[in-house]
Scaffold this motif. Structure first.
Motif, PDB file in Angstrom:
ATOM      1  N   VAL A  40       0.902  -1.130  -0.164  1.00 15.34           N
ATOM      2  CA  VAL A  40       0.151  -0.082  -0.192  1.00 15.34           C
ATOM      3  C   VAL A  40       1.064   1.247   0.058  1.00 15.34           C
ATOM      4  N   THR A 100      -2.443   6.377  -1.495  1.00 15.71           N
ATOM      5  CA  THR A 100      -3.743   6.189  -1.893  1.00 15.71           C
ATOM      6  C   THR A 100      -3.762   5.149  -3.033  1.00 15.71           C
ATOM      7  N   ASN A 130      -6.786   3.190  -3.824  1.00 14.55           N
ATOM      8  CA  ASN A 130      -7.289   2.269  -2.850  1.00 14.55           C
ATOM      9  C   ASN A 130      -8.445   3.093  -2.196  1.00 14.55           C
ATOM     10  N   HIS A 131      -9.748   2.871  -2.639  1.00 15.21           N
ATOM     11  CA  HIS A 131     -10.864   3.583  -2.337  1.00 15.21           C
ATOM     12  C   HIS A 131     -11.393   2.716  -1.095  1.00 15.21           C
ATOM     13  N   ASP A 132     -11.042   1.377  -1.178  1.00 16.79           N
ATOM     14  CA  ASP A 132     -11.886   0.492  -0.330  1.00 16.79           C
ATOM     15  C   ASP A 132     -10.871   0.127   1.017  1.00 16.79           C
ATOM     16  N   ASP A 133      -9.701   0.923   1.290  1.00 13.23           N
ATOM     17  CA  ASP A 133      -8.972   0.528   2.692  1.00 13.23           C
ATOM     18  C   ASP A 133      -8.401  -0.807   2.256  1.00 13.23           C
ATOM     19  N   ARG A 192      -5.630  -3.785   2.457  1.00 15.84           N
ATOM     20  CA  ARG A 192      -4.437  -4.157   3.348  1.00 15.84           C
ATOM     21  C   ARG A 192      -3.574  -5.113   2.505  1.00 15.84           C
ATOM     22  N   GLU A 201      -4.286  -9.093   1.580  1.00 17.42           N
ATOM     23  CA  GLU A 201      -5.630  -9.422   1.159  1.00 17.42           C
ATOM     24  C   GLU A 201      -5.842  -9.696  -0.270  1.00 17.42           C
ATOM     25  N   ARG A 241     -13.747  -7.728  -2.367  1.00 17.44           N
ATOM     26  CA  ARG A 241     -12.845  -8.542  -1.570  1.00 17.44           C
ATOM     27  C   ARG A 241     -13.122  -9.995  -1.587  1.00 17.44           C
TER      28      ARG A 241
END
Lengths: 169, 193
Positions: free
Chosen positions: A26, A29, A68-71, A73, A76, A154
């Motif tokens: 990550v 953003t 990375n709008h969906d947090d 990590r 994942e 996800r």
């Protein structure tokens, strides 16, 4: 490496080809993802040799980034998708155009001039021109963001029975 | 032009690589669970088989035959196929990195596909010229792709059907493949006419 948007321009009326990718890092953003080979290969004894093993050089070369709008990590697994029509067009463009130009120029040279040397030279010339066209079209497709996968959802963590939740989940 | 069309029909349909010559059965069963996967593999294979055939023809004509090195044919052809795969990968990575990211995974798989070597060896048997070799290889791989996509479509439909448990999975896949092979046997009548 490419940066890309996060949604299909007209997702409602497109069939999407899905695949699973793992979040590698990550970066502010952006997230970097590595595609996972799940359907065709990667499970056989030769995966170390052919480069389909997770983390192999070939998969590293195919890493891509998402906003990375969906947090998301690190570690994942996410389902990413590309429009099926785009995939079809990309296949036809990448392989079909050089092959067709190669064959048409080769057969034409064979009929007009004759001889294997002329046919071979014309075939190679057709291949080079075809690859040039592929490069141009590829740049046009990628400028529109069509060739890059998009985040869909996800992948749920495996259940207690180890059941696999993948593309159909 | 008629001879080129006949060569294409013969290689793609009448003497289909998978259903008439039984080559590439591993990928036929392994990569046909989804149509898009089969299409990607078929397109990549078509490209590699055609390029390999050109290289193999040159090696056969200018190296193996003049120097009596026919016993090295299989090794030499495998080397050329592996080189063609690597070359394709390098070209696509350099020329169109976006397409490489999208399609590149099928390229390494092709090296281990016996259909590629089979087509190249058939070219030697056929004693074709350069252009005929290239067209034959292209048509053979087109036939390979056609069968892959057809079979993948059938398997996608069968996956949604209520198949008896004992036939679920590979057994129904083999039965479907045999029916497809029977259907393709119809094309052999074309050679008789």
């Amino acid at each position: 490496m490419t940066q890309l948007g996060d949604s299909f321009p007209d997702a409602g009326d497109r069939e999407v080809t899905e695949g699973i990718a793992r979040v590698i890092s990550v970066d502010g953003t952006m997230v970097w993802l590595e595609p996972e080979q799940t359907t065709a290969c990667g499970g056989c004894a030769s995966s170390k040799v052919c480069g389909a093993e997770p983390g192999s050089r070939r998969l590293v070369a195919r890493r891509f980034s998402l906003v990375n709008h969906d947090d998301l990590r690190v570690g994942e697994h996410v389902v990413v998708g590309v429009s099926s029509s785009t995939l079809l067009r990309a296949s036809m463009t990448a392989y079909g155009v050089p092959l067709l130009l190669m064959l048409v120029s080769g057969v034409t040279a064979q009929k007009l001039i004759g001889g294997d040397g002329a046919a071979a030279a014309a075939t190679l010339a057709g291949l080079v021109v075809g690859l040039g066209l592929v490069r141009l079209w590829s740049m046009r497709f990628s400028a529109r963001g069509e060739l890059t996968p998009h985040f869909i959802r996800r992948v749920p963590a495996p259940g207690p029975d180890g059941a696999c939740h993948g593309l159909d989940g | 032009m008629k001879d080129v069309i006949l060569l294409i029909v013969s290689a793609a349909l009448v003497n289909n690589v998978i259903l008439a010559r039984f080559l590439g059965l591993c990928s036929f069963m392994g990569v046909t669970t989804r149509v898009d996967t089969a299409l990607g593999m078929g397109a990549a294979c078509t490209f590699v088989i055609t390029l390999s055939a050109m290289g193999d023809w040159a090696v056969e004509q200018y190296l193996l035959v003049p120097y009596g090195l026919g016993y090295l044919r299989t090794v030499a052809f495998i080397l050329i196929i592996a080189s063609a795969v690597q070359l394709n990968e390098a070209i696509f990575r350099k020329f169109s990195p976006h397409l490489f990211k999208l399609l590149g995974i099928y390229l390494p798989l092709i090296t281990t596909n016996c259909a590629v070597l089979g087509v190249c060896l058939l070219l030697v048997e056929g004693k074709y010229g350069f252009m005929d070799s290239t067209v034959f290889a292209f048509a053979s791989s087109l036939g390979y792709s056609l069968v892959m996509v057809l079979f993948a479509g059938l398997r996608e439909r069968v996956a949604l059907a209520d198949v008896p448990r004992i036939f679920a999975g590979p057994p129904i896949g083999f039965i479907t493949a045999s029916l497809l092979a029977l259907a393709f046997m119809g094309f052999s009548g074309m050679s008789a006419n």
